[in-house]
Design a protein around this motif. Structure first.
Motif, short mmCIF file in Angstrom:
data_model
loop_
_atom_site.label_atom_id
_atom_site.label_comp_id
_atom_site.label_asym_id
_atom_site.label_seq_id
_atom_site.Cartn_x
_atom_site.Cartn_y
_atom_site.Cartn_z
N VAL B 7 -25.55 22.52 -29.80
CA VAL B 7 -25.00 21.52 -30.72
C VAL B 7 -23.79 22.14 -31.41
O VAL B 7 -23.90 23.20 -32.02
CB VAL B 7 -26.05 21.10 -31.77
CG1 VAL B 7 -25.48 20.06 -32.71
CG2 VAL B 7 -27.30 20.57 -31.10
N ALA B 8 -22.64 21.48 -31.29
CA ALA B 8 -21.41 22.03 -31.89
C ALA B 8 -20.68 20.92 -32.64
O ALA B 8 -20.77 19.74 -32.27
CB ALA B 8 -20.51 22.60 -30.80
N LEU B 9 -19.96 21.31 -33.66
CA LEU B 9 -19.14 20.34 -34.39
C LEU B 9 -18.07 19.78 -33.46
O LEU B 9 -17.54 20.51 -32.61
CB LEU B 9 -18.47 21.01 -35.59
CG LEU B 9 -19.41 21.32 -36.75
CD1 LEU B 9 -18.74 22.25 -37.74
CD2 LEU B 9 -19.85 20.04 -37.45
N LYS B 10 -17.77 18.49 -33.59
CA LYS B 10 -16.72 17.90 -32.77
C LYS B 10 -15.37 18.53 -33.10
O LYS B 10 -15.15 19.00 -34.23
CB LYS B 10 -16.65 16.38 -33.03
CG LYS B 10 -17.84 15.65 -32.48
CD LYS B 10 -17.72 14.14 -32.65
CE LYS B 10 -18.94 13.51 -32.03
NZ LYS B 10 -19.01 12.06 -32.12
N ASP B 15 -14.88 23.45 -39.51
CA ASP B 15 -16.00 24.35 -39.27
C ASP B 15 -15.93 25.50 -40.28
O ASP B 15 -15.36 26.56 -40.02
CB ASP B 15 -15.92 24.86 -37.82
CG ASP B 15 -17.05 25.81 -37.48
OD1 ASP B 15 -17.87 26.09 -38.36
OD2 ASP B 15 -17.10 26.26 -36.33
N GLY B 40 -21.93 27.02 -33.63
CA GLY B 40 -22.86 25.90 -33.43
C GLY B 40 -24.29 26.40 -33.40
O GLY B 40 -24.55 27.56 -33.70
N ALA B 68 -29.17 16.52 -33.42
CA ALA B 68 -27.72 16.51 -33.65
C ALA B 68 -27.35 15.39 -34.61
O ALA B 68 -27.99 14.33 -34.62
CB ALA B 68 -26.99 16.35 -32.33
N GLU B 73 -21.19 15.86 -34.65
CA GLU B 73 -21.56 16.90 -33.68
C GLU B 73 -21.68 16.36 -32.26
O GLU B 73 -22.09 15.22 -32.05
CB GLU B 73 -22.89 17.55 -34.08
CG GLU B 73 -22.83 18.39 -35.34
CD GLU B 73 -24.20 18.85 -35.84
OE1 GLU B 73 -24.29 19.93 -36.42
OE2 GLU B 73 -25.19 18.10 -35.64
N ASP B 74 -21.33 17.21 -31.31
CA ASP B 74 -21.59 16.93 -29.90
C ASP B 74 -22.77 17.78 -29.45
O ASP B 74 -22.96 18.88 -29.95
CB ASP B 74 -20.38 17.35 -29.05
CG ASP B 74 -19.23 16.38 -29.18
OD1 ASP B 74 -19.49 15.17 -29.32
OD2 ASP B 74 -18.07 16.84 -29.17
N TYR B 75 -23.53 17.27 -28.48
CA TYR B 75 -24.59 18.11 -27.92
C TYR B 75 -24.48 18.14 -26.41
O TYR B 75 -23.89 17.27 -25.79
CB TYR B 75 -25.97 17.64 -28.38
CG TYR B 75 -26.33 16.24 -27.96
CD1 TYR B 75 -26.93 16.00 -26.73
CD2 TYR B 75 -26.10 15.16 -28.80
CE1 TYR B 75 -27.26 14.70 -26.35
CE2 TYR B 75 -26.42 13.86 -28.43
CZ TYR B 75 -27.01 13.64 -27.20
OH TYR B 75 -27.33 12.37 -26.83
#
Lengths: 81, 81
Positions: B7-10, B15, B40, B68, B73-75
């Motif tokens: 899971v990371a921030l778009k 950040d 992430g 998420a 966030e994107d996963y």
């Protein structure tokens, strides 16, 4: 060059965040699906290094000095691109 | 069956943790090496599912419901073993 560092708690170290997430998933109806949850960090580094070996060497130093607490955490480095 | 969820921030979302880590690496002598840092979560799930498609379907539901925050966030899901 890009490095992906995964930092996870060592086996045997209590993973509070994982336990809480497991409990939350249970209450959301995933009780029969999930056996265990562990949560770590993923650190993505953009580097100026030009070779893979140079990049890996620098990232190992960063992990030992800052990114991982090697008493309780393991890290794993992947160099991409 | 095991699922690894990153899971990371778009892109475009600030950040903080990555910025702080970048700054810390700079002060530790990696100023010329590191261009960017993003941080992430990596969630490792042990599942009772027997097929990959079933596992993936359940993990997508977990991400959308809990793992998420899809606003920021994107996963990314990888099913292993």
């Amino acid at each position: 060059m890009k490095a992906i560092v995964n930092v996870a708690l060592k086996q045997g170290v209590l993973d509070d965040q994982g336990k809480a997430t497991h409990h939350a998933l249970d209450t959301l109806g995933f009780k029969d699906v999930v056996k265990d949850v562990r949560i770590g960090k993923q650190i993505i580094l953009e580097l100026n290094s030009t070779t893979e070996s140079e990049a890996r060497e620098e990232v190992v130093k960063m992990c030992e000095k800052l990114l991982a607490n090697t008493v309780i955490e393991d890290y794993d480095i992947e160099i991409v691109g």
